[in-house]
Design a protein around this motif. Structure first.
Motif, PDB file in Angstrom:
ATOM      1  N   THR A  51      -3.303 -23.154  -9.225  1.00 22.71           N
ATOM      2  CA  THR A  51      -3.518 -23.282 -10.672  1.00 22.71           C
ATOM      3  C   THR A  51      -2.207 -23.067 -11.430  1.00 22.71           C
ATOM      4  OG1 THR A  51      -5.810 -22.599 -10.441  1.00 22.71           O
ATOM      5  CG2 THR A  51      -4.861 -22.394 -12.630  1.00 22.71           C
ATOM      6  N   PHE A  52      -1.379 -22.150 -10.940  1.00 26.02           N
ATOM      7  CA  PHE A  52      -0.080 -21.919 -11.592  1.00 26.02           C
ATOM      8  C   PHE A  52       0.747 -23.222 -11.581  1.00 26.02           C
ATOM      9  CE2 PHE A  52       4.255 -20.487 -12.089  1.00 26.02           C
ATOM     10  CZ  PHE A  52       4.155 -19.402 -12.956  1.00 26.02           C
ATOM     11  N   SER A  56       1.765 -25.646 -14.756  1.00 26.69           N
ATOM     12  CA  SER A  56       3.164 -26.018 -14.986  1.00 26.69           C
ATOM     13  C   SER A  56       3.294 -27.529 -15.150  1.00 26.69           C
ATOM     14  CB  SER A  56       4.041 -25.575 -13.806  1.00 26.69           C
ATOM     15  OG  SER A  56       3.886 -24.192 -13.579  1.00 26.69           O
ATOM     16  N   LEU A  57       2.569 -28.272 -14.306  1.00 24.55           N
ATOM     17  CA  LEU A  57       2.632 -29.738 -14.388  1.00 24.55           C
ATOM     18  C   LEU A  57       1.999 -30.248 -15.687  1.00 24.55           C
ATOM     19  CD1 LEU A  57       1.748 -30.563 -10.671  1.00 24.55           C
ATOM     20  CD2 LEU A  57       3.915 -31.095 -11.803  1.00 24.55           C
ATOM     21  N   GLU A  58       0.926 -29.578 -16.103  1.00 23.53           N
ATOM     22  CA  GLU A  58       0.274 -30.000 -17.364  1.00 23.53           C
ATOM     23  C   GLU A  58       1.239 -29.845 -18.536  1.00 23.53           C
ATOM     24  OE1 GLU A  58      -4.483 -29.130 -16.774  1.00 23.53           O
ATOM     25  OE2 GLU A  58      -3.182 -27.424 -17.160  1.00 23.53           O
ATOM     26  N   GLU A  59       1.940 -28.720 -18.536  1.00 25.64           N
ATOM     27  CA  GLU A  59       2.897 -28.492 -19.629  1.00 25.64           C
ATOM     28  C   GLU A  59       4.006 -29.551 -19.598  1.00 25.64           C
ATOM     29  OE1 GLU A  59       4.633 -24.366 -20.863  1.00 25.64           O
ATOM     30  OE2 GLU A  59       6.195 -25.422 -19.756  1.00 25.64           O
ATOM     31  N   SER A  69       6.433 -41.414 -21.398  1.00 22.95           N
ATOM     32  CA  SER A  69       6.454 -41.472 -19.940  1.00 22.95           C
ATOM     33  C   SER A  69       5.330 -40.604 -19.362  1.00 22.95           C
ATOM     34  CB  SER A  69       7.817 -41.004 -19.437  1.00 22.95           C
ATOM     35  OG  SER A  69       7.939 -41.260 -18.054  1.00 22.95           O
ATOM     36  N   SER A  70       5.351 -40.398 -18.059  1.00 23.08           N
ATOM     37  CA  SER A  70       4.338 -39.579 -17.401  1.00 23.08           C
ATOM     38  C   SER A  70       4.880 -39.133 -16.041  1.00 23.08           C
ATOM     39  CB  SER A  70       3.064 -40.412 -17.218  1.00 23.08           C
ATOM     40  OG  SER A  70       2.077 -39.651 -16.565  1.00 23.08           O
ATOM     41  N   ILE A  71       4.257 -38.112 -15.479  1.00 24.78           N
ATOM     42  CA  ILE A  71       4.644 -37.675 -14.130  1.00 24.78           C
ATOM     43  C   ILE A  71       3.643 -38.281 -13.154  1.00 24.78           C
ATOM     44  CG2 ILE A  71       4.919 -35.680 -12.584  1.00 24.78           C
ATOM     45  CD1 ILE A  71       5.612 -34.030 -15.129  1.00 24.78           C
ATOM     46  N   ILE A  72       4.132 -39.002 -12.184  1.00 24.92           N
ATOM     47  CA  ILE A  72       3.232 -39.567 -11.173  1.00 24.92           C
ATOM     48  C   ILE A  72       2.823 -38.444 -10.229  1.00 24.92           C
ATOM     49  CG2 ILE A  72       3.074 -41.155  -9.208  1.00 24.92           C
ATOM     50  CD1 ILE A  72       4.867 -43.060 -10.718  1.00 24.92           C
ATOM     51  N   ILE A  73       1.527 -38.335  -9.975  1.00 23.40           N
ATOM     52  CA  ILE A  73       1.019 -37.314  -9.043  1.00 23.40           C
ATOM     53  C   ILE A  73       0.488 -38.035  -7.800  1.00 23.40           C
ATOM     54  CG2 ILE A  73      -0.614 -35.391  -8.720  1.00 23.40           C
ATOM     55  CD1 ILE A  73       1.225 -34.762 -11.035  1.00 23.40           C
ATOM     56  N   ARG A  74       0.832 -37.519  -6.655  1.00 17.70           N
ATOM     57  CA  ARG A  74       0.293 -38.074  -5.413  1.00 17.70           C
ATOM     58  C   ARG A  74      -0.260 -36.941  -4.556  1.00 17.70           C
ATOM     59  NH1 ARG A  74       1.997 -43.770  -4.500  1.00 17.70           N
ATOM     60  NH2 ARG A  74       1.391 -44.399  -6.579  1.00 17.70           N
ATOM     61  N   TYR A  75      -1.175 -37.272  -3.666  1.00 15.49           N
ATOM     62  CA  TYR A  75      -1.687 -36.299  -2.696  1.00 15.49           C
ATOM     63  C   TYR A  75      -1.520 -36.920  -1.317  1.00 15.49           C
ATOM     64  CZ  TYR A  75      -5.046 -33.431  -0.080  1.00 15.49           C
ATOM     65  OH  TYR A  75      -5.624 -32.614   0.840  1.00 15.49           O
ATOM     66  N   GLY A  76      -0.720 -36.287  -0.461  1.00 15.02           N
ATOM     67  CA  GLY A  76      -0.488 -36.837   0.876  1.00 15.02           C
ATOM     68  C   GLY A  76       0.803 -36.283   1.448  1.00 15.02           C
ATOM     69  N   ASP A  77       1.104 -36.697   2.663  1.00 15.72           N
ATOM     70  CA  ASP A  77       2.337 -36.250   3.310  1.00 15.72           C
ATOM     71  C   ASP A  77       3.526 -36.900   2.585  1.00 15.72           C
ATOM     72  OD1 ASP A  77       4.494 -35.764   4.904  1.00 15.72           O
ATOM     73  OD2 ASP A  77       3.556 -36.441   6.774  1.00 15.72           O
ATOM     74  N   SER A 183      -2.710 -39.353 -14.594  1.00 21.39           N
ATOM     75  CA  SER A 183      -1.796 -38.237 -14.886  1.00 21.39           C
ATOM     76  C   SER A 183      -2.557 -36.920 -14.716  1.00 21.39           C
ATOM     77  CB  SER A 183      -1.236 -38.349 -16.305  1.00 21.39           C
ATOM     78  OG  SER A 183      -2.129 -37.721 -17.195  1.00 21.39           O
ATOM     79  N   ILE A 184      -1.837 -35.821 -14.637  1.00 24.19           N
ATOM     80  CA  ILE A 184      -2.464 -34.508 -14.436  1.00 24.19           C
ATOM     81  C   ILE A 184      -3.383 -34.141 -15.608  1.00 24.19           C
ATOM     82  CG2 ILE A 184      -0.615 -33.116 -15.496  1.00 24.19           C
ATOM     83  CD1 ILE A 184      -1.865 -32.013 -12.165  1.00 24.19           C
ATOM     84  N   LEU A 185      -3.166 -34.807 -16.777  1.00 18.91           N
ATOM     85  CA  LEU A 185      -3.987 -34.479 -17.946  1.00 18.91           C
ATOM     86  C   LEU A 185      -5.276 -35.286 -18.016  1.00 18.91           C
ATOM     87  CD1 LEU A 185      -1.251 -34.143 -20.731  1.00 18.91           C
ATOM     88  CD2 LEU A 185      -2.435 -32.309 -19.530  1.00 18.91           C
TER      89      LEU A 185
END
Ligand SMILES: Cc1cc2nc3c(=O)[nH]c(=O)nc-3n(C[C@H](O)[C@H](O)[C@H](O)COP(=O)(O)OP(=O)(O)OC[C@H]3O[C@@H](n4cnc5c(N)ncnc54)[C@H](O)[C@@H]3O)c2cc1C
Length: 461
Positions: A51-52, A56-59, A69-77, A183-185
């Motif tokens: 959650t921390f 941080s990513l949300e902020e 712009s935006s931060i690309i989020i991925r889940y994987g190796d 996005s994370i939001l």
């Protein structure tokens, strides 16, 4: 130039070496990868550190969205994800900050190779430490293994560079403009990665980190004296923010060197300990599993599993230990003095292998950092570089009397003892506190057993 900036334990948008370099050179997209190889090791789906990171990513996302712009989020190796994304976005360069943990170094080498095969550059930067391993060397070019000469050379190096502290500015206008439906939001990443939102005591993000840094400025003067007392908020509580990179190490050094008081000098010294342990891990990766001083792996630990359980649960019958462990279990935080006391107690009073304690800390510490945690545990068990001598055994009763003299910290976390006087609370008469456990071992007896147990080390010399 079209580039990707891969953020990991550097969750901020200011004074960021890799991001700054990329933005200077051209258009940049930021990516963060939730790595199952790391997340799957976390036992608790309500891990507060996740959650921390999320906070941080949300902020950060809110900030970059202001620039379109935006931060690309991925889940994987990441070894798969980063090259795949680099190809999708047709970037010619990927940048990140260096990480000195063995897993991270191996991962980054693999990512670099894959990118190279695709003709994409991969560049890494010094960011999370002030000085790296080759920047603070002995006069004969060797690696320091003892802290004080390392610290002196660190300071000498800093002074010889006219005390210049870089500030890597990040012009966010150069971020690539795009809309990001995941996005994370606006996407529930907790669900995708299998965790449940569990807010930690300290809120994640740069704003909270910088605010804490600013608030600590007024306490710096008294740090040398106050830092040893758990009942006083005399330390910065910044470790979780520096661990996740919400603030930069240069933010901390800038403040530590802005004053000339004894307190500021002592605080700088703690920051140098951090650099020291990062350097030791980088140059001696075997310490993750083995004793830095190899002869300490000959010790036959005499402790019992039930005593380890009592230590974890804060039910040892030693008030300062139980207060520290109960506080830790509830908050994920522990004062440095108490980390030293409970670690010494586990190894030298309960006679249990430091690796078990290190692992327990790793599972729960909000500020868990492999280099600092391993360094702290090996220091306490005397097996580390520049550790305390093995025959130095903290007495939990006198540590308690010295560093919690009024018993305030104990009272807060061990309610069964709250009614006792400051004199009695450190080593209570159980007729006065019938609900509190009897000491699980005799400190004096186990002190002798400890010395015998460690004698294998003495004889090896
Ligand atoms: C057994 C043991 C385990 C530890 N595990 C960790 C860990 O996992 N993560 C961690 O960050 N620290 C660890 N430490 C070091 C220290 O206890 C914490 O850094 C400190 O308590 C954090 O509180 P603070 O931010 O208020 O520190 P302050 O006293 O305000 O110090 C400022 C900063 O200096 C650094 N620092 C301070 N002391 C040390 C130290 N001994 N070694 C390395 N860096 C230091 C931290 O980044 C800290 O935030 C451990 C110490 C011991 C004895």
């Amino acid at each position: 130039m079209n580039q990707l900036c891969w953020i990991r334990r550097d969750l901020r948008l200011h004074d960021h070496a890799a991001l700054s370099d990329a933005l200077e050179k051209g258009e940049t997209t930021i990516v963060f990868v939730f790595d199952p190889l790391i997340l799957n090791k976390l036992k608790d789906t309500q891990d507060r550190r996740v959650t921390f990171i999320y906070q941080s990513l949300e902020e950060m996302e809110k900030e970059v969205q202001k620039k379109g712009s935006s931060i690309i989020i991925r889940y994987g190796d990441p070894v798969e994800e980063i090259p795949k994304l680099a190809q999708e976005l047709k970037v010619s360069r990927v940048v990140s900050n260096r990480d000195y943990e063995p897993y991270a170094k191996d991962r980054d080498t693999k990512v670099g190779k894959r990118l190279a095969a695709m003709n994409i550059a991969f560049e890494q930067f010094k960011d999370s430490v002030f000085y790296e391993k080759r920047e603070v060397l002995t006069n004969t070019g060797g690696i320091y293994k003892v802290f004080t000469p390392y610290k002196n050379k660190w300071i000498e190096t800093f002074e010889s560079h006219d005390k210049i502290i870089s500030n890597f500015s990040c012009d966010l206008k150069k971020l690539r403009e795009f809309k990001n439906p995941k996005s994370i939001l606006n996407h529930n990443w907790y669900q995708d990665i299998g965790f449940i939102e569990t807010p930690p005591l300290l809120i994640g993000g740069t704003k909270a980190g910088l605010k804490r840094l600013e608030n600590f400025e007024g306490k710096l003067d008294g740090y040398k004296e106050d830092r040893n007392f758990p009942a006083i908020k005399g330390t910065s509580y910044l470790s979780v923010y520096i661990r996740h990179g919400n603030i930069s190490i240069r933010d901390m050094v800038r403040m530590a060197t802005s004053q000339s008081s004894e307190g500021a000098r002592t605080w700088l010294s703690e920051i140098i300990w951090r650099d020291f342990y990062q350097m030791i891990l980088d140059t001696h990766p075997y310490i993750v599993k083995e004793a830095f001083k190899r002869e300490y792996d000959q010790i036959k630990w005499l402790g019992e599993p039930k005593h380890f359980k009592a230590w974890c649960e804060g039910e040892t019958g030693f008030p300062i230990i139980d207060a520290a462990m109960r506080c830790f279990n509830q908050t994920g935080m522990m004062h440095n003095r108490l980390r030293m006391v409970v670690a010494s107690f586990l190894c030298k009073t309960l006679l249990i292998d430091w690796r078990k304690g290190e692992q327990y800390f790793a599972e729960k510490l909000l500020d868990y950092d492999l280099a600092a945690n391993n360094g702290g545990w090996q220091w306490s068990s005397s097996s580390g570089c520049d550790a305390q001598p093995y025959f130095r055994i903290f007495n939990p009763y006198s540590q308690s009397e010295k560093f919690d003299p009024k018993g305030e910290f104990i009272r807060q976390w061990v309610p069964e003892l709250a009614h006792l006087s400051a004199k009695e609370i450190h080593q209570p008469d159980l007729n006065h506190a019938p609900d509190y456990p009897l000491p699980i071992v005799s400190y004096e007896l186990n002190r002798q057993r400890c010395l015998t147990m460690y004698s294998v080390v003495k004889n090896a010399k």
